[in-house]
Design a protein around this motif. Structure first.
Motif, PDB file in Angstrom:
ATOM      1  N   ALA A 197      41.553  12.394   9.730  1.00 34.17           N
ATOM      2  CA  ALA A 197      40.586  11.301   9.566  1.00 34.17           C
ATOM      3  C   ALA A 197      41.160   9.975  10.058  1.00 34.17           C
ATOM      4  CB  ALA A 197      40.151  11.199   8.101  1.00 34.17           C
ATOM      5  N   ILE A 198      42.434   9.710   9.743  1.00 34.91           N
ATOM      6  CA  ILE A 198      43.067   8.461  10.206  1.00 34.91           C
ATOM      7  C   ILE A 198      43.074   8.420  11.734  1.00 34.91           C
ATOM      8  CG2 ILE A 198      45.225   7.152  10.344  1.00 34.91           C
ATOM      9  CD1 ILE A 198      45.946   8.218   7.573  1.00 34.91           C
ATOM     10  N   CYS A 232      49.268  15.195  11.767  1.00 29.79           N
ATOM     11  CA  CYS A 232      47.985  15.269  12.473  1.00 29.79           C
ATOM     12  C   CYS A 232      47.666  13.977  13.218  1.00 29.79           C
ATOM     13  CB  CYS A 232      46.855  15.589  11.493  1.00 29.79           C
ATOM     14  SG  CYS A 232      46.994  17.235  10.783  1.00 29.79           S
ATOM     15  N   GLN A 233      48.675  13.122  13.398  1.00 28.03           N
ATOM     16  CA  GLN A 233      48.422  11.832  14.046  1.00 28.03           C
ATOM     17  C   GLN A 233      49.291  11.627  15.281  1.00 28.03           C
ATOM     18  OE1 GLN A 233      49.024   8.789  11.046  1.00 28.03           O
ATOM     19  NE2 GLN A 233      48.092  10.187   9.593  1.00 28.03           N
ATOM     20  N   SER A 234      48.768  10.868  16.218  1.00 30.57           N
ATOM     21  CA  SER A 234      49.494  10.629  17.473  1.00 30.57           C
ATOM     22  C   SER A 234      50.287   9.325  17.441  1.00 30.57           C
ATOM     23  CB  SER A 234      48.508  10.617  18.639  1.00 30.57           C
ATOM     24  OG  SER A 234      47.553   9.603  18.439  1.00 30.57           O
ATOM     25  N   PHE A 235      50.387   8.700  16.261  1.00 30.27           N
ATOM     26  CA  PHE A 235      51.133   7.448  16.143  1.00 30.27           C
ATOM     27  C   PHE A 235      52.477   7.681  15.462  1.00 30.27           C
ATOM     28  CE2 PHE A 235      47.098   5.667  17.115  1.00 30.27           C
ATOM     29  CZ  PHE A 235      47.351   4.415  17.647  1.00 30.27           C
ATOM     30  N   ALA A 236      53.519   7.000  15.955  1.00 29.72           N
ATOM     31  CA  ALA A 236      54.816   6.957  15.284  1.00 29.72           C
ATOM     32  C   ALA A 236      54.978   5.559  14.704  1.00 29.72           C
ATOM     33  CB  ALA A 236      55.931   7.246  16.286  1.00 29.72           C
ATOM     34  N   THR A 269      35.093   0.805   9.662  1.00 29.88           N
ATOM     35  CA  THR A 269      34.068   0.515  10.679  1.00 29.88           C
ATOM     36  C   THR A 269      34.172   1.464  11.864  1.00 29.88           C
ATOM     37  OG1 THR A 269      35.591  -1.090  11.643  1.00 29.88           O
ATOM     38  CG2 THR A 269      33.908  -1.949  10.127  1.00 29.88           C
ATOM     39  N   LYS A 270      35.321   2.134  12.017  1.00 33.00           N
ATOM     40  CA  LYS A 270      35.507   3.072  13.135  1.00 33.00           C
ATOM     41  C   LYS A 270      35.170   4.511  12.758  1.00 33.00           C
ATOM     42  CE  LYS A 270      39.122   3.173  15.849  1.00 33.00           C
ATOM     43  NZ  LYS A 270      38.804   3.062  17.266  1.00 33.00           N
ATOM     44  N   ARG A 271      34.679   4.725  11.538  1.00 29.75           N
ATOM     45  CA  ARG A 271      34.447   6.109  11.099  1.00 29.75           C
ATOM     46  C   ARG A 271      33.415   6.786  12.009  1.00 29.75           C
ATOM     47  NH1 ARG A 271      31.358   2.843   7.859  1.00 29.75           N
ATOM     48  NH2 ARG A 271      29.197   3.510   7.516  1.00 29.75           N
ATOM     49  N   THR A 272      33.596   8.091  12.126  1.00 31.27           N
ATOM     50  CA  THR A 272      32.667   8.890  12.922  1.00 31.27           C
ATOM     51  C   THR A 272      32.168  10.034  12.040  1.00 31.27           C
ATOM     52  OG1 THR A 272      34.276  10.519  13.692  1.00 31.27           O
ATOM     53  CG2 THR A 272      34.119   8.462  14.963  1.00 31.27           C
ATOM     54  N   PRO A 273      31.165  10.778  12.481  1.00 36.51           N
ATOM     55  CA  PRO A 273      30.737  11.941  11.686  1.00 36.51           C
ATOM     56  C   PRO A 273      31.891  12.909  11.447  1.00 36.51           C
ATOM     57  CG  PRO A 273      29.127  11.453  13.383  1.00 36.51           C
ATOM     58  CD  PRO A 273      30.306  10.559  13.650  1.00 36.51           C
ATOM     59  N   VAL A 274      32.817  13.013  12.419  1.00 31.55           N
ATOM     60  CA  VAL A 274      33.930  13.954  12.288  1.00 31.55           C
ATOM     61  C   VAL A 274      34.951  13.431  11.276  1.00 31.55           C
ATOM     62  CG1 VAL A 274      35.811  15.084  13.508  1.00 31.55           C
ATOM     63  CG2 VAL A 274      33.598  14.796  14.627  1.00 31.55           C
ATOM     64  N   SER A 275      35.337  12.161  11.406  1.00 32.05           N
ATOM     65  CA  SER A 275      36.325  11.636  10.460  1.00 32.05           C
ATOM     66  C   SER A 275      35.757  11.656   9.040  1.00 32.05           C
ATOM     67  CB  SER A 275      36.765  10.218  10.849  1.00 32.05           C
ATOM     68  OG  SER A 275      35.724   9.289  10.690  1.00 32.05           O
ATOM     69  N   SER A 276      34.461  11.440   8.914  1.00 32.72           N
ATOM     70  CA  SER A 276      33.846  11.442   7.582  1.00 32.72           C
ATOM     71  C   SER A 276      33.927  12.824   6.935  1.00 32.72           C
ATOM     72  CB  SER A 276      32.379  10.997   7.676  1.00 32.72           C
ATOM     73  OG  SER A 276      32.310   9.665   8.155  1.00 32.72           O
ATOM     74  N   LEU A 277      33.736  13.873   7.745  1.00 35.36           N
ATOM     75  CA  LEU A 277      33.875  15.242   7.221  1.00 35.36           C
ATOM     76  C   LEU A 277      35.270  15.455   6.637  1.00 35.36           C
ATOM     77  CD1 LEU A 277      32.565  17.633  10.053  1.00 35.36           C
ATOM     78  CD2 LEU A 277      31.607  17.370   7.761  1.00 35.36           C
ATOM     79  N   LEU A 311      45.564  10.255  -1.083  1.00 33.24           N
ATOM     80  CA  LEU A 311      44.272   9.932  -1.719  1.00 33.24           C
ATOM     81  C   LEU A 311      43.710   8.629  -1.138  1.00 33.24           C
ATOM     82  CD1 LEU A 311      42.478  10.778  -4.341  1.00 33.24           C
ATOM     83  CD2 LEU A 311      43.580   8.799  -5.362  1.00 33.24           C
ATOM     84  N   VAL A 312      44.584   7.651  -0.979  1.00 33.10           N
ATOM     85  CA  VAL A 312      44.151   6.365  -0.416  1.00 33.10           C
ATOM     86  C   VAL A 312      43.686   6.559   1.035  1.00 33.10           C
ATOM     87  CG1 VAL A 312      44.837   4.003   0.142  1.00 33.10           C
ATOM     88  CG2 VAL A 312      45.685   5.083  -1.946  1.00 33.10           C
ATOM     89  N   HIS A 313      44.400   7.384   1.780  1.00 31.36           N
ATOM     90  CA  HIS A 313      43.978   7.645   3.170  1.00 31.36           C
ATOM     91  C   HIS A 313      42.557   8.197   3.194  1.00 31.36           C
ATOM     92  CE1 HIS A 313      48.455   8.168   4.495  1.00 31.36           C
ATOM     93  NE2 HIS A 313      48.121   6.909   4.266  1.00 31.36           N
ATOM     94  N   ALA A 314      42.255   9.123   2.282  1.00 33.70           N
ATOM     95  CA  ALA A 314      40.925   9.718   2.244  1.00 33.70           C
ATOM     96  C   ALA A 314      39.866   8.645   1.967  1.00 33.70           C
ATOM     97  CB  ALA A 314      40.867  10.816   1.187  1.00 33.70           C
ATOM     98  N   LEU A 315      40.148   7.784   0.981  1.00 33.41           N
ATOM     99  CA  LEU A 315      39.145   6.787   0.592  1.00 33.41           C
ATOM    100  C   LEU A 315      39.012   5.660   1.614  1.00 33.41           C
ATOM    101  CD1 LEU A 315      39.810   6.688  -3.253  1.00 33.41           C
ATOM    102  CD2 LEU A 315      37.760   7.515  -2.087  1.00 33.41           C
ATOM    103  N   GLU A 316      40.095   5.336   2.295  1.00 25.28           N
ATOM    104  CA  GLU A 316      39.990   4.273   3.312  1.00 25.28           C
ATOM    105  C   GLU A 316      39.278   4.776   4.572  1.00 25.28           C
ATOM    106  OE1 GLU A 316      41.697   0.687   2.702  1.00 25.28           O
ATOM    107  OE2 GLU A 316      43.611   1.431   3.456  1.00 25.28           O
ATOM    108  N   THR A 317      39.663   5.981   5.006  1.00 17.48           N
ATOM    109  CA  THR A 317      39.069   6.493   6.250  1.00 17.48           C
ATOM    110  C   THR A 317      37.576   6.771   6.089  1.00 17.48           C
ATOM    111  OG1 THR A 317      39.755   8.732   5.639  1.00 17.48           O
ATOM    112  CG2 THR A 317      41.192   7.532   7.152  1.00 17.48           C
TER     113      THR A 317
END
Ligand SMILES: [Fe+2]
Length: 392
Positions: A258-259, A151-155, A211-219, A201-207
């Protein structure tokens, strides 16, 4: 972001995500939908020996799609693997790519897509925005539940010369379809399921708190945490539990979304040097760092409120104060780490007090640390590593 206030965001539901037992059988039809007639399948030897690659090839061929298999992906792929994959792509001339495997297969396929479609070297695409030409359509078929790379655009590609891990990103590198079939995760060894699940699990808790979180990433982060914390024990205790496998797989994908929108934090900034300098596996490294980062971040009242809300929403049922809820969250994480069989502290992995200054130096250069909710300077990184040396 305070309760009742929605900050600005830019969100389109990408990639298309298809989840369910047996959905991998739709691969050929989905590739056809994307207009594919020649597919490069990028995978690793483990997926070949598990029989998954042969089934995916047969499925594509049944849809009258020609297939070339590149199966030389290795863990933490570097520019060498991407170059080898590129040679295979140039020889075959695909009009679509399917990546099947863990994060390494997905990263290699994305890296190959950059160079096949836009030329140059991976270093040209470090960070984001340098690719101008369209990419081949990519279908991601994850066989682990952890990185969220589908689900990410980074390699993430290691530069063979400098040994730096480069995050090469472009919105066009994102998979068109993430095909989440939990049956493909049943062959994961328990150890892999534990480490990749813990990473998610760590990805969920970090995202949830960057400081860049948004309402969407938080969901997505909230739902990811709830799914993973509830289902990781089930997967570890009963590996054949397909419902739990699917929940973890979807949770890892949500965390990946979320990331994409909120980046990561200090846990990953601390973990990457542990992998680079001490060879500690990523899932172990983030797992050992997480409790000390949670305690540090909870010193920020707004972050503590988010952690508390995550604990309540996930049904950890702490009741009472924010402090009690944050404690419940940390206890849950530590319990899951024990269940996952993570080492109890960095010292158990051969890290000594004398190693910390070099680790701190490296952690301060990690891009991801910039998005941590509490600024992390040298002193803070040192304290985080020290707290993780002999953690409970
Ligand atoms: Fe990670």
């Amino acid at each position: 972001m305070t309760a009742g206030v929605v900050s600005a965001f830019d969100f389109a539901a990408r990639p298309r995500i298809i989840s369910g037992p047996g959905v991998a059988a739709r691969l050929g039809a989905l590739a056809r939908e994307l207009g594919a007639s020649r597919v490069l399948l990028v995978t690793d030897p483990g997926i070949v020996s598990a029989g998954h690659a042969a089934r995916l090839v047969a499925n594509l061929q049944a849809a009258e799609i020609a297939v070339e298999v590149f199966d030389r992906v290795r863990e933490n792929p570097g520019t060498r693997e991407v170059d080898a994959c590129l040679i295979a792509a140039r020889a075959f001339g695909p009009d679509a790519i399917v990546a099947a495997g863990g994060g390494s297969s997905l990263d290699t396929a994305k890296g190959c897509n950059f160079l096949y479609s836009n030329g140059g070297k991976m270093r040209d695409y470090w960070h984001t925005g340098a690719a101008s030409k369209p990419f081949l359509p990519l279908i991601a078929v994850p066989t682990t539940a952890g990185t969220g790379s589908e689900c990410q655009s980074f390699a993430l590609i290691v530069d063979e010369e400098s040994h730096q891990k480069m995050a090469c990103g472009d919105p066009k590198a994102l998979a068109r379809i993430a095909l989440l079939d939990p049956e493909l995760t049943l062959t994961q060894p328990r150890r892999v399921a534990a480490l990749t699940g813990f990473d998610a699990l760590v990805h969920a808790l970090e995202t949830a708190v960057t400081t860049k979180r948004t309402p969407v990433s938080s969901l997505f982060a909230r739902e990811a945490f709830a799914l993973i914390q509830a289902n990781l024990p089930r997967v570890l205790e009963t590996p054949s539990d397909l419902d739990a496998r699917q929940a973890i797989q979807v949770g890892a994908a949500w965390a990946g979304v979320a990331i994409e929108h909120s980046m990561l934090g200090a846990t990953h900034a601390c973990a990457n040097p542990l992998t680079i300098r001490h060879g500690i596996l990523h899932g172990q490294a983030v797992g050992m760092m997480l409790p000390s980062v949670l305690r540090f971040n909870a010193g920020d009242p707004a972050t503590a409120e988010i952690y508390a809300a995550l604990a309540v929403q996930a049904g950890l049922n702490p009741g009472g104060t924010t402090v009690a809820a944050v404690d419940a969250l940390i206890s849950r994480v530590e319990g899951l780490a024990r269940l996952a069989g993570l080492p109890s502290g960095l010292a158990d992995c051969g890290v000594a007090e004398a190693d910390l200054p070099a680790l701190v130096e490296s952690a301060t250069t990690q891009w991801t640390g910039r998005f941590n909710p509490r600024p992390v300077d040298r002193e803070a990184f040192l304290a985080l590593y020290r707290a993780a040396l002999h953690a409970a």
